[in-house]
Design a protein around this motif. Sequence first.
Motif, PDB file in Angstrom:
ATOM      1  N   GLY A 144      30.247  94.182  27.878  1.00 27.95           N
ATOM      2  CA  GLY A 144      31.000  95.077  28.769  1.00 27.95           C
ATOM      3  C   GLY A 144      31.998  95.918  27.984  1.00 27.95           C
ATOM      4  N   ALA A 145      32.554  95.327  26.915  1.00 21.43           N
ATOM      5  CA  ALA A 145      33.523  96.056  26.083  1.00 21.43           C
ATOM      6  C   ALA A 145      32.856  97.277  25.450  1.00 21.43           C
ATOM      7  N   MET A 146      31.560  97.181  25.199  1.00 21.82           N
ATOM      8  CA  MET A 146      30.845  98.309  24.584  1.00 21.82           C
ATOM      9  C   MET A 146      30.731  99.463  25.588  1.00 21.82           C
ATOM     10  N   TYR A 147      30.400  99.136  26.852  1.00 21.80           N
ATOM     11  CA  TYR A 147      30.329 100.187  27.879  1.00 21.80           C
ATOM     12  C   TYR A 147      31.723 100.756  28.148  1.00 21.80           C
ATOM     13  N   ARG A 148      32.725  99.898  28.063  1.00 23.07           N
ATOM     14  CA  ARG A 148      34.107 100.375  28.253  1.00 23.07           C
ATOM     15  C   ARG A 148      34.507 101.315  27.111  1.00 23.07           C
ATOM     16  N   LEU A 159      35.831 105.103  27.378  1.00 23.52           N
ATOM     17  CA  LEU A 159      37.075 105.606  26.789  1.00 23.52           C
ATOM     18  C   LEU A 159      36.790 106.866  25.963  1.00 23.52           C
ATOM     19  N   TYR A 160      35.703 106.840  25.238  1.00 23.74           N
ATOM     20  CA  TYR A 160      35.311 108.007  24.438  1.00 23.74           C
ATOM     21  C   TYR A 160      35.113 109.222  25.369  1.00 23.74           C
ATOM     22  N   CYS A 161      34.474 109.008  26.515  1.00 28.18           N
ATOM     23  CA  CYS A 161      34.250 110.102  27.484  1.00 28.18           C
ATOM     24  C   CYS A 161      35.579 110.664  27.965  1.00 28.18           C
ATOM     25  N   LEU A 162      36.517 109.773  28.296  1.00 27.64           N
ATOM     26  CA  LEU A 162      37.820 110.222  28.805  1.00 27.64           C
ATOM     27  C   LEU A 162      38.564 111.017  27.740  1.00 27.64           C
ATOM     28  N   ARG A 163      38.506 110.520  26.505  1.00 32.95           N
ATOM     29  CA  ARG A 163      39.253 111.182  25.432  1.00 32.95           C
ATOM     30  C   ARG A 163      38.644 112.523  25.033  1.00 32.95           C
ATOM     31  N   ASN A 164      37.338 112.663  25.253  1.00 32.00           N
ATOM     32  CA  ASN A 164      36.666 113.879  24.787  1.00 32.00           C
ATOM     33  C   ASN A 164      36.267 114.808  25.926  1.00 32.00           C
ATOM     34  N   ASN A 165      36.940 114.616  27.034  1.00 31.07           N
ATOM     35  CA  ASN A 165      36.721 115.486  28.188  1.00 31.07           C
ATOM     36  C   ASN A 165      35.244 115.560  28.600  1.00 31.07           C
ATOM     37  N   LEU A 166      34.590 114.417  28.575  1.00 29.77           N
ATOM     38  CA  LEU A 166      33.182 114.385  28.974  1.00 29.77           C
ATOM     39  C   LEU A 166      33.026 113.966  30.435  1.00 29.77           C
ATOM     40  N   ALA A 167      34.170 113.768  31.108  1.00 30.78           N
ATOM     41  CA  ALA A 167      34.111 113.404  32.527  1.00 30.78           C
ATOM     42  C   ALA A 167      35.144 114.227  33.292  1.00 30.78           C
ATOM     43  N   PRO A 168      34.986 115.557  33.280  1.00 29.05           N
ATOM     44  CA  PRO A 168      35.975 116.376  33.973  1.00 29.05           C
ATOM     45  C   PRO A 168      35.913 116.100  35.479  1.00 29.05           C
ATOM     46  N   GLY A 169      37.065 115.910  36.099  1.00 25.60           N
ATOM     47  CA  GLY A 169      37.101 115.608  37.542  1.00 25.60           C
ATOM     48  C   GLY A 169      36.367 114.320  37.859  1.00 25.60           C
ATOM     49  N   ILE A 189      40.739  99.718  26.470  1.00 28.70           N
ATOM     50  CA  ILE A 189      39.525  99.688  27.290  1.00 28.70           C
ATOM     51  C   ILE A 189      39.670  98.836  28.550  1.00 28.70           C
ATOM     52  N   ARG A 190      40.781  98.099  28.659  1.00 29.54           N
ATOM     53  CA  ARG A 190      41.002  97.276  29.875  1.00 29.54           C
ATOM     54  C   ARG A 190      41.804  98.049  30.919  1.00 29.54           C
ATOM     55  N   ARG A 191      42.227  99.253  30.599  1.00 26.59           N
ATOM     56  CA  ARG A 191      43.082 100.005  31.522  1.00 26.59           C
ATOM     57  C   ARG A 191      42.309 100.416  32.772  1.00 26.59           C
ATOM     58  N   PRO A 192      43.038 100.560  33.921  1.00 29.87           N
ATOM     59  CA  PRO A 192      42.357 100.907  35.175  1.00 29.87           C
ATOM     60  C   PRO A 192      41.545 102.208  35.121  1.00 29.87           C
ATOM     61  N   GLU A 193      41.992 103.225  34.352  1.00 32.17           N
ATOM     62  CA  GLU A 193      41.220 104.492  34.296  1.00 32.17           C
ATOM     63  C   GLU A 193      39.822 104.214  33.745  1.00 32.17           C
ATOM     64  N   VAL A 194      39.771 103.327  32.758  1.00 37.96           N
ATOM     65  CA  VAL A 194      38.482 102.992  32.158  1.00 37.96           C
ATOM     66  C   VAL A 194      37.656 102.176  33.161  1.00 37.96           C
ATOM     67  N   ASN A 251      37.712 102.266  36.284  1.00 38.38           N
ATOM     68  CA  ASN A 251      37.233 103.093  37.387  1.00 38.38           C
ATOM     69  C   ASN A 251      36.024 103.946  37.019  1.00 38.38           C
ATOM     70  N   LEU A 252      35.849 104.221  35.738  1.00 37.81           N
ATOM     71  CA  LEU A 252      34.753 105.118  35.343  1.00 37.81           C
ATOM     72  C   LEU A 252      33.595 104.384  34.654  1.00 37.81           C
ATOM     73  N   VAL A 253      33.817 103.109  34.333  1.00 37.82           N
ATOM     74  CA  VAL A 253      32.813 102.432  33.497  1.00 37.82           C
ATOM     75  C   VAL A 253      31.454 102.214  34.190  1.00 37.82           C
ATOM     76  N   SER A 254      31.455 101.942  35.492  1.00 35.51           N
ATOM     77  CA  SER A 254      30.162 101.719  36.144  1.00 35.51           C
ATOM     78  C   SER A 254      29.296 102.978  36.134  1.00 35.51           C
ATOM     79  N   PRO A 255      29.840 104.154  36.544  1.00 34.13           N
ATOM     80  CA  PRO A 255      29.002 105.359  36.444  1.00 34.13           C
ATOM     81  C   PRO A 255      28.540 105.671  35.022  1.00 34.13           C
ATOM     82  N   VAL A 256      29.364 105.354  34.028  1.00 33.63           N
ATOM     83  CA  VAL A 256      28.935 105.602  32.636  1.00 33.63           C
ATOM     84  C   VAL A 256      27.769 104.670  32.286  1.00 33.63           C
ATOM     85  N   SER A 257      27.865 103.412  32.749  1.00 33.87           N
ATOM     86  CA  SER A 257      26.837 102.448  32.346  1.00 33.87           C
ATOM     87  C   SER A 257      25.537 102.587  33.149  1.00 33.87           C
ATOM     88  N   VAL A 258      25.510 103.542  34.082  1.00 32.75           N
ATOM     89  CA  VAL A 258      24.289 103.826  34.831  1.00 32.75           C
ATOM     90  C   VAL A 258      23.365 104.738  34.012  1.00 32.75           C
TER      91      VAL A 258
END
Length: 227
Positions: free
Chosen positions: A34-38, A42-52, A93-98, A100-107
């Motif tokens: 799970g830490a790998m998907y997290r 985190l990489y997506c959040l930092r690199n603006n790969l999940a706008p909105g 990677i344990r933060r709530p922002e991560v 909240n987005l980890v399930s859609p990323v891991s799909v």
Amino acid sequence: MSIIIAIDGHSSCGKSTVAREVAKKLGYTFIDSGAMYRAVTLYCLRNNLAPGWVIDEEKLGLHLHRIHIEFVFNQTLQKNLTFLNGENVDEEIRRPEVANLVSPVSVIGSVRDAMVAQQRAMGKKREIVMDGRDIGTVVFPDAELKIFMTASPQIRAQRRYDELIAKGLQTSIEDVLRNLQERDRIDSTREISPLRQAPDAIVLDNSSMTREEQLEFVLRLANERLQ
Ligand code: DC
């Protein structure tokens, strides 16, 4: 004889805690998939790969080869820490922002392919305890021991809430419960590698079990297979 122990199950039911302790007792490597998907999230959040909060799948696909995840054992803490491109991101990677987005990323199929390939490479020599959602079904269908862990949603939410509060993060139990039920829903209904109990997995419902009882339960089964 060397074995692989796969521990799958719902969010926040203590899989990592049990997996880490079992690995320690057996002298095996613990891998928190799970830490790998997290870390990818985190990489997506930092690199603006999940706008909105919508993931740009195409762009993420182009970045995947730049995402390097490794686990480095920390002597002081006596545990593996998650590194993303050489940086320790274990706390972040344990933060709530991560969360909240980890399930859609891991799909996303390309993300799963990349992670599964890395996970299989980590298990080449066996002697690992890996926890996740698809470890016994997809990553290592030949694992010698498969555990499917679960607990009631309320108990899981309370445990995760206590953890977050202890870390000084502000949240409410309702938000935590909502997040984990939503993650359960996405994890169980996604098309690729949904959370499913492998036919040969043994269920461990730890709603009213202590940590020691859980450890004993898994170790007994592991030792049976090691004989
Ligand atoms: O175990 P965890 O809560 O840290 O996992 C975070 C997310 O990663 C979870 O919502 C689903 C996803 N995950 C997955 O899809 N497959 C795995 N093997 C492990 C985790």
